[in-house]
Design a protein around this motif. Structure first.
Motif, mmCIF file in Angstrom:
data_model
loop_
_atom_site.group_PDB
_atom_site.id
_atom_site.type_symbol
_atom_site.label_atom_id
_atom_site.label_comp_id
_atom_site.label_asym_id
_atom_site.label_seq_id
_atom_site.Cartn_x
_atom_site.Cartn_y
_atom_site.Cartn_z
ATOM 1 N N ILE A 282 67.138 122.453 -93.591
ATOM 2 C CA ILE A 282 66.220 121.355 -93.918
ATOM 3 C C ILE A 282 66.622 120.652 -95.207
ATOM 4 O O ILE A 282 66.402 119.440 -95.364
ATOM 5 N N ALA A 283 67.234 121.372 -96.144
ATOM 6 C CA ALA A 283 67.698 120.725 -97.369
ATOM 7 C C ALA A 283 68.828 119.752 -97.054
ATOM 8 O O ALA A 283 68.889 118.646 -97.610
ATOM 9 N N SER A 284 69.736 120.148 -96.156
ATOM 10 C CA SER A 284 70.816 119.252 -95.746
ATOM 11 C C SER A 284 70.278 118.068 -94.952
ATOM 12 O O SER A 284 70.842 116.975 -94.978
ATOM 13 N N ALA A 285 69.180 118.295 -94.229
ATOM 14 C CA ALA A 285 68.591 117.240 -93.404
ATOM 15 C C ALA A 285 67.598 116.384 -94.174
ATOM 16 O O ALA A 285 67.004 115.462 -93.596
ATOM 17 N N THR B 229 77.820 118.936 -92.492
ATOM 18 C CA THR B 229 78.725 117.792 -92.631
ATOM 19 C C THR B 229 79.626 117.660 -91.415
ATOM 20 O O THR B 229 79.827 116.560 -90.877
ATOM 21 N N LEU B 230 80.166 118.781 -90.939
ATOM 22 C CA LEU B 230 81.067 118.752 -89.788
ATOM 23 C C LEU B 230 80.335 118.369 -88.507
ATOM 24 O O LEU B 230 80.829 117.558 -87.718
ATOM 25 N N LEU B 231 79.151 118.955 -88.290
ATOM 26 C CA LEU B 231 78.437 118.744 -87.033
ATOM 27 C C LEU B 231 77.648 117.444 -86.993
ATOM 28 O O LEU B 231 77.610 116.757 -85.972
ATOM 29 N N VAL B 232 77.008 117.109 -88.098
ATOM 30 C CA VAL B 232 76.013 116.023 -88.097
ATOM 31 C C VAL B 232 76.533 114.739 -88.755
ATOM 32 O O VAL B 232 76.318 113.642 -88.239
ATOM 33 N N VAL B 233 77.199 114.871 -89.888
ATOM 34 C CA VAL B 233 77.621 113.696 -90.652
ATOM 35 C C VAL B 233 79.007 113.215 -90.236
ATOM 36 O O VAL B 233 79.242 112.028 -90.054
ATOM 37 N N THR C 228 87.206 114.179 -88.924
ATOM 38 C CA THR C 228 86.535 114.617 -87.696
ATOM 39 C C THR C 228 85.242 113.832 -87.500
ATOM 40 O O THR C 228 84.519 113.571 -88.458
ATOM 41 N N PRO C 229 84.930 113.465 -86.263
ATOM 42 C CA PRO C 229 83.680 112.748 -86.006
ATOM 43 C C PRO C 229 82.497 113.710 -85.949
ATOM 44 O O PRO C 229 82.660 114.925 -85.785
ATOM 45 N N PRO D 177 78.669 111.482 -102.141
ATOM 46 C CA PRO D 177 78.369 110.977 -100.790
ATOM 47 C C PRO D 177 78.036 112.098 -99.831
ATOM 48 O O PRO D 177 78.596 113.207 -99.923
ATOM 49 N N ASN D 178 77.153 111.824 -98.897
ATOM 50 C CA ASN D 178 76.708 112.837 -97.944
ATOM 51 C C ASN D 178 77.833 113.301 -97.031
ATOM 52 O O ASN D 178 77.816 114.415 -96.517
#
Length: 471
Positions: free
Chosen positions: A33-36, A168-172, A177-178, A280-281
């Motif tokens: 939740i902190a990352s989100a 970062t890898l999965l969501v951002v 990497t996308p 940056p995120n």
């Protein structure tokens, strides 16, 4: 007649493996939740991360209040049944977090919905570590308890530190990497991971080593050595004796005061780094700075467990073994948070706050091993009370930290004669920085209290004297 195997089996290592995996899942779900936070602020149309203070507080408060009931459940019914129920519960509400901000007809699942979900999520996670403690008490011999607790917390904090990278890898996505998932999809996947763990654990784990078909006589005797409670039965928790025991109350005070400052790492830290230092995120360096304190905390847990067990092996002095990490760790935390308001850049802040996290978690194995030392057959209940204090401190920290940030924004607006919503981004950032500095000084003050508590904590004074085994 077959001979008794001289070499003990290693089923207890499987128990420790399951405990470490569960610890990783707890931190994955609670740190996400902190990352989100940035996505949630946008999805819920909020002004800043300070508006999420009730969501942060709801989790910590529910986590605290339900520690004792779920710890008691583990002492009465065994950690297997308790952990099966609580993991399924919190995994379900991890998935439901993904619905925040969605609209169903004329109903919008807004901030109130998120607060409710986090409240119920906290109810579910409550009891995880007390019941892990009870399982390890049942399965590990005395000389392996500190190391066992160290590994459990090491892997939990390791996953907590890795979560920003994973996010970062999965969501951002990165420049290489996308993004694979949206933030809603990530919460769904994280919830499913907990459900899969629960299915595997329920099939394999048993509450006591004598109930597991893979344990031989040699391992059973190894586990039972240096204890007199292996035939223990639960005859009711001595609640009055527990809540009036001075040694136990000081242990709880210590753990609560050190938790107050630590909760910053899983609540406001990511947004602090993004807003105050412009990280940056999508930056992997930013992910390192956000997760670094928990990664260092993981190392602290591992080293702290090794140190306390090593001192016991060399000296037999359990009191010194448990206290030493507390004295060193918490005194260093005081210095770190006094320095935080004066650091000139993001890297220096990262180093200082990571050192504080390392030193905080250097004390964690000693604290939880002390729960086993003084709790005995009530280890889960004792651990639950201690963790309840930490949860209440975390709830208070989430609310007070956010309130101080809101107050400094309001004060800035008043000084300029404008509404808070009319402040520029630069003015809001400056106001928030002043609020964070006030919070850092409060963290230092409470770590000083934790330091002095270790002078009174005595792991050699159990709540209830151990009874000789009956035949």
């Amino acid at each position: 007649m077959s001979s008794i195997p001289r070499s003990p089996t290693r089923v207890r290592r499987g128990v420790l493996l399951f405990a470490c995996a569960l610890s990783m899942i707890t931190y994955l779900d609670r740190v996400a939740i902190a990352s989100a936070a940035g996505d949630l602020v946008k999805a819920l149309n909020l002004q800043s991360v300070a508006d999420l203070k009730w969501a942060f507080t709801a989790f910590a408060l529910a986590y605290a209040l339900f520690e004792v009931p779920t710890g008691w459940m583990g002492d009465v019914h065994g950690p297997r049944r308790a952990l099966m129920r609580i993991v399924l519960w919190w995994s379900g509400f991890t998935v439901l977090t993904a619905a925040a901000g969605l609209q169903w007809g004329s109903v919008t699942l807004g901030l109130g919905f998120l607060v409710t979900v986090r409240l119920l999520f906290g109810m579910g996670e409550a009891g995880a570590y007390p019941n892990i403690t009870r399982a390890l008490h049942n399965w590990l011999p005395l000389q392996e308890r500190g190391r066992g607790q160290g590994l459990v917390w090491f892997f939990g904090k390791l996953m907590g530190g890795a979560t920003p990278f994973l996010w970062t890898l999965l969501v951002v996505g990165t420049s290489f990497t996308p993004a694979v998932l949206g933030w809603r999809g990530a919460f769904c996947v994280f919830g499913v991971v907990g459900i899969l763990w629960c299915l595997a654990f329920t099939r394999w784990f048993r509450d006591r080593p004598e109930q597991h078909p893979g344990v031989n006589v040699a391992e059973l005797e190894l586990i039972r050595q240096d204890r007199h409670d292996h035939h223990e039965h639960h005859h009711g928790v001595p609640w009055r004796r527990i809540i009036t025991n001075g040694n136990f109350l000081i242990l709880c005070l210590m753990y609560a005061t050190q938790a107050y400052g630590w909760y910053f790492n899983i609540t406001y830290l990511p947004q602090f780094l993004e807003r105050q230092y412009g990280l940056p995120n999508s930056s992997m360096l930013g992910a390192l700075y956000k997760g670094g304190p928990l990664l260092m905390g993981a190392l602290g847990c591992l080293i702290g467990g090794m140190i306390t067990d090593a001192i016991i092996r060399r000296t037999g002095d359990r009191r010194r073994a448990r206290r030493l990490c507390g004295w060193v760790g918490h005194s260093t935390c005081v210095a770190c948070f006094l320095i935080c308001p004066f650091v000139p850049n993001a890297f220096t802040f990262f180093v200082v706050v990571s050192l504080a996290a390392f030193c905080t978690d250097l004390t964690v194995p000693s604290a939880w091993a002390t729960c086993q030392d003084i709790g005995g057959r009530y280890a889960a209940t004792i651990g639950a009370f201690m963790n309840m204090g930490a949860g209440l401190a975390g709830a208070l920290a989430g609310w007070i930290t956010g309130s101080i940030l809101e107050h400094t924004i309001a004060a800035k607006a008043t000084a300029l004669g404008v509404a808070a919503t009319s402040l520029t981004a630069e003015q809001t950032t400056a106001a928030l920085l002043h609020g964070y500095h006030i919070n850092f000084f409060s963290f230092a003050a409470l770590y000083a209290v934790a330091f002095f508590c270790w002078f009174k904590i005595d792991p050699c004074q159990p709540i209830e004297p151990e009874r000789p085994a009956t035949t």
